[in-house]
Design a protein around this motif. Structure first.
Motif, PDB file in Angstrom:
ATOM      1  N   ILE A 246     -89.871 -25.436  25.334  1.00 23.65           N
ATOM      2  CA  ILE A 246     -89.267 -24.534  24.364  1.00 23.65           C
ATOM      3  C   ILE A 246     -87.768 -24.313  24.565  1.00 23.65           C
ATOM      4  N   GLY A 247     -87.218 -24.755  25.697  1.00 25.14           N
ATOM      5  CA  GLY A 247     -85.786 -24.633  25.913  1.00 25.14           C
ATOM      6  C   GLY A 247     -84.974 -25.821  25.443  1.00 25.14           C
ATOM      7  N   VAL A 248     -85.606 -26.868  24.948  1.00 19.11           N
ATOM      8  CA  VAL A 248     -84.887 -28.053  24.475  1.00 19.11           C
ATOM      9  C   VAL A 248     -83.994 -27.682  23.295  1.00 19.11           C
ATOM     10  N   ARG A 249     -82.746 -28.144  23.335  1.00 14.28           N
ATOM     11  CA  ARG A 249     -81.786 -27.880  22.253  1.00 14.28           C
ATOM     12  C   ARG A 249     -81.355 -29.161  21.542  1.00 14.28           C
ATOM     13  N   HIS A 250     -81.411 -30.289  22.227  1.00 13.84           N
ATOM     14  CA  HIS A 250     -81.035 -31.575  21.624  1.00 13.84           C
ATOM     15  C   HIS A 250     -82.326 -32.377  21.442  1.00 13.84           C
ATOM     16  N   ILE A 251     -82.798 -32.492  20.210  1.00 18.43           N
ATOM     17  CA  ILE A 251     -84.137 -33.013  19.958  1.00 18.43           C
ATOM     18  C   ILE A 251     -84.128 -34.453  19.443  1.00 18.43           C
ATOM     19  N   LEU A 252     -85.103 -35.216  19.888  1.00 16.78           N
ATOM     20  CA  LEU A 252     -85.388 -36.532  19.325  1.00 16.78           C
ATOM     21  C   LEU A 252     -86.889 -36.609  19.110  1.00 16.78           C
ATOM     22  N   ALA A 253     -87.293 -36.825  17.862  1.00 16.10           N
ATOM     23  CA  ALA A 253     -88.712 -36.913  17.519  1.00 16.10           C
ATOM     24  C   ALA A 253     -88.914 -38.127  16.623  1.00 16.10           C
ATOM     25  N   THR A 254     -89.859 -38.970  16.983  1.00 18.50           N
ATOM     26  CA  THR A 254     -90.095 -40.198  16.229  1.00 18.50           C
ATOM     27  C   THR A 254     -91.585 -40.495  16.163  1.00 18.50           C
ATOM     28  N   ASN A 255     -91.893 -41.620  15.489  1.00 16.46           N
ATOM     29  CA  ASN A 255     -93.276 -42.099  15.457  1.00 16.46           C
ATOM     30  C   ASN A 255     -93.699 -42.695  16.795  1.00 16.46           C
ATOM     31  N   GLY A 256     -92.793 -42.730  17.750  1.00 14.64           N
ATOM     32  CA  GLY A 256     -93.070 -43.266  19.088  1.00 14.64           C
ATOM     33  C   GLY A 256     -92.672 -44.713  19.234  1.00 14.64           C
ATOM     34  N   GLN A 257     -92.730 -45.467  18.165  1.00 16.93           N
ATOM     35  CA  GLN A 257     -92.467 -46.898  18.251  1.00 16.93           C
ATOM     36  C   GLN A 257     -90.980 -47.235  18.322  1.00 16.93           C
ATOM     37  N   VAL A 258     -90.123 -46.381  17.757  1.00 19.44           N
ATOM     38  CA  VAL A 258     -88.681 -46.650  17.784  1.00 19.44           C
ATOM     39  C   VAL A 258     -87.953 -45.657  18.675  1.00 19.44           C
ATOM     40  N   HIS A 259     -88.688 -44.857  19.420  1.00 19.23           N
ATOM     41  CA  HIS A 259     -88.104 -43.760  20.189  1.00 19.23           C
ATOM     42  C   HIS A 259     -87.047 -44.261  21.174  1.00 19.23           C
ATOM     43  N   THR A 260     -87.406 -45.250  21.961  1.00 15.40           N
ATOM     44  CA  THR A 260     -86.484 -45.753  22.984  1.00 15.40           C
ATOM     45  C   THR A 260     -85.240 -46.348  22.367  1.00 15.40           C
ATOM     46  N   GLU A 261     -85.398 -47.059  21.257  1.00 15.29           N
ATOM     47  CA  GLU A 261     -84.238 -47.678  20.606  1.00 15.29           C
ATOM     48  C   GLU A 261     -83.270 -46.625  20.068  1.00 15.29           C
ATOM     49  N   VAL A 262     -83.786 -45.574  19.466  1.00 14.07           N
ATOM     50  CA  VAL A 262     -82.909 -44.510  18.977  1.00 14.07           C
ATOM     51  C   VAL A 262     -82.219 -43.823  20.146  1.00 14.07           C
ATOM     52  N   GLN A 263     -82.967 -43.546  21.182  1.00 13.17           N
ATOM     53  CA  GLN A 263     -82.419 -42.895  22.366  1.00 13.17           C
ATOM     54  C   GLN A 263     -81.302 -43.730  22.978  1.00 13.17           C
ATOM     55  N   GLN A 264     -81.509 -45.021  23.082  1.00 13.85           N
ATOM     56  CA  GLN A 264     -80.497 -45.914  23.654  1.00 13.85           C
ATOM     57  C   GLN A 264     -79.242 -45.984  22.771  1.00 13.85           C
ATOM     58  N   ALA A 265     -79.438 -45.984  21.462  1.00 17.41           N
ATOM     59  CA  ALA A 265     -78.283 -46.029  20.544  1.00 17.41           C
ATOM     60  C   ALA A 265     -77.431 -44.777  20.680  1.00 17.41           C
ATOM     61  N   LEU A 266     -78.069 -43.618  20.777  1.00 23.74           N
ATOM     62  CA  LEU A 266     -77.334 -42.372  20.953  1.00 23.74           C
ATOM     63  C   LEU A 266     -76.586 -42.358  22.280  1.00 23.74           C
ATOM     64  N   ALA A 267     -77.248 -42.825  23.318  1.00 21.32           N
ATOM     65  CA  ALA A 267     -76.623 -42.859  24.648  1.00 21.32           C
ATOM     66  C   ALA A 267     -75.420 -43.788  24.659  1.00 21.32           C
ATOM     67  N   ALA A 268     -75.494 -44.873  23.914  1.00 19.82           N
ATOM     68  CA  ALA A 268     -74.432 -45.883  23.933  1.00 19.82           C
ATOM     69  C   ALA A 268     -73.097 -45.347  23.419  1.00 19.82           C
ATOM     70  N   VAL A 269     -73.151 -44.320  22.559  1.00 26.55           N
ATOM     71  CA  VAL A 269     -71.910 -43.756  22.010  1.00 26.55           C
ATOM     72  C   VAL A 269     -71.708 -42.306  22.469  1.00 26.55           C
ATOM     73  N   GLY A 270     -72.425 -41.894  23.486  1.00 32.73           N
ATOM     74  CA  GLY A 270     -72.259 -40.545  24.015  1.00 32.73           C
ATOM     75  C   GLY A 270     -72.669 -39.465  23.038  1.00 32.73           C
ATOM     76  N   ALA A 271     -73.719 -39.734  22.254  1.00 31.19           N
ATOM     77  CA  ALA A 271     -74.113 -38.807  21.190  1.00 31.19           C
ATOM     78  C   ALA A 271     -75.431 -38.102  21.496  1.00 31.19           C
ATOM     79  N   THR A 272     -75.743 -37.928  22.779  1.00 27.75           N
ATOM     80  CA  THR A 272     -76.989 -37.236  23.143  1.00 27.75           C
ATOM     81  C   THR A 272     -76.811 -35.731  23.250  1.00 27.75           C
ATOM     82  N   GLY A 273     -75.566 -35.263  23.331  1.00 31.88           N
ATOM     83  CA  GLY A 273     -75.309 -33.854  23.519  1.00 31.88           C
ATOM     84  C   GLY A 273     -75.244 -33.422  24.973  1.00 31.88           C
ATOM     85  N   PHE A 274     -75.635 -34.327  25.872  1.00 31.18           N
ATOM     86  CA  PHE A 274     -75.604 -34.020  27.313  1.00 31.18           C
ATOM     87  C   PHE A 274     -74.314 -34.536  27.944  1.00 31.18           C
TER      88      PHE A 274
END
Length: 274
Positions: A246-274
């Motif tokens: 319940i403390g999560v502020r930067h959310i990623l929710a997917t069908n599970g099949q593309v989750h890692t790819e979206v996560q990696q794309a965000l990380a690649a441009v420093g867009a995770t919020g962390f």
């Protein structure tokens, strides 16, 4: 679970008030910016929800958006204050207030119930379409009493994603989120930004979106929707892959099949919020 009926009744009754006022909402209070609008109906809807929950579960605590001052610091402090309670309701009377003010019919009531900090039920209700999304931990997710599942897209190229832009641009989050959109946009079928995190999450659960991410959101934006996604067979984490809580502020929710790819794309441009 008797709490599920409480949440459904509260969401529908608040939604009725919202629908009644949707065409005539005029009075606007401003919290932290012109983009963080709080209306009279927002407050009325939370009062309806609180009254129903309190009358049926007087020992339970309620964390509602309208009872918390504007801004991330106040939201974090309120959550920490309420975490200790065994039975906690997490309420957003209108997620998508700006849409409501402008007559853009993409907003909802979001109600979650957590036991010992774990969300065990979630209800999201769109009063303009009369769509009621419900989920109970371990029992699946439903739309108007019909079971729902996440989509089956297996690649980014097939995917329809959604994102959003934080109100008031805290810590430059809008630019950070835009960097993520620019990175992912050429790789996916398209990206939407409807303006309601809770409803986007419900759409992921129902298979209408492949995935959704957004930065700097609050517990009441995410709690019900994250459970819906997981109970519909999807995956909900923070933007660097940490388990949802319940403390999560930067959310990623997917069908599970593309989750890692979206996560990696965000990380690649420093867009995770962390």
């Amino acid at each position: 679970m008797k709490e599920l009926q409480t949440a459904i009744d509260a969401a529908r009754q608040a939604g009725s008030k919202i629908r009644e006022k949707a065409a005539v909402a005029k009075r606007i209070d401003v919290k932290s910016s012109a983009h963080d609008l709080v209306t009279e109906v927002d407050k009325e809807a939370e009062s309806i929800i609180r009254e129903i929950i309190t009358s049926r579960h007087p020992d339970h605590m309620i964390l509602g958006e309208e009872s918390v001052d504007a801004g991330a610091v106040a939201a974090k402090e309120a959550l920490e204050k309420h975490r200790k309670h065994e039975d906690l309701w997490i309420v957003d009377p209108i997620d998508g207030t700006t849409n409501f003010i402008h007559g853009f019919p993409f907003f909802c009531v979001s109600i979650a119930y957590a036991v010992r900090q774990e969300v065990v039920l979630g209800v999201i209700y769109n009063p303009m379409t009369d769509e009621l999304f419900t989920a109970e931990k371990g029992k699946g997710a439903w739309l108007n009493d019909e079971p729902i599942q996440v989509s089956t897209e297996a690649t980014l190229a097939e995917s329809l994603l959604a994102s959003g832009f934080p109100s008031g641009d805290p810590a430059g989050m809008r630019q950070i989120n835009t960097d993520g959109i620019l990175k992912l946009s050429p790789q996916v079928r398209n990206i939407r930004a409807g303006g309601s995190a809770a409803l986007h999450l419900a759409y992921v659960a129902a298979g209408r979106l492949t995935g959704f991410w957004e930065l700097d959101l609050n517990a009441w934006d995410l709690a019900a929707g994250a459970l819906l996604v997981m109970e519909a067979g999807g995956k909900a984490t923070d933007t660097i892959g940490g388990s949802y809580e319940i403390g999560v502020r930067h959310i990623l929710a997917t069908n599970g099949q593309v989750h890692t790819e979206v996560q990696q794309a965000l990380a690649a441009v420093g867009a995770t919020g962390f």
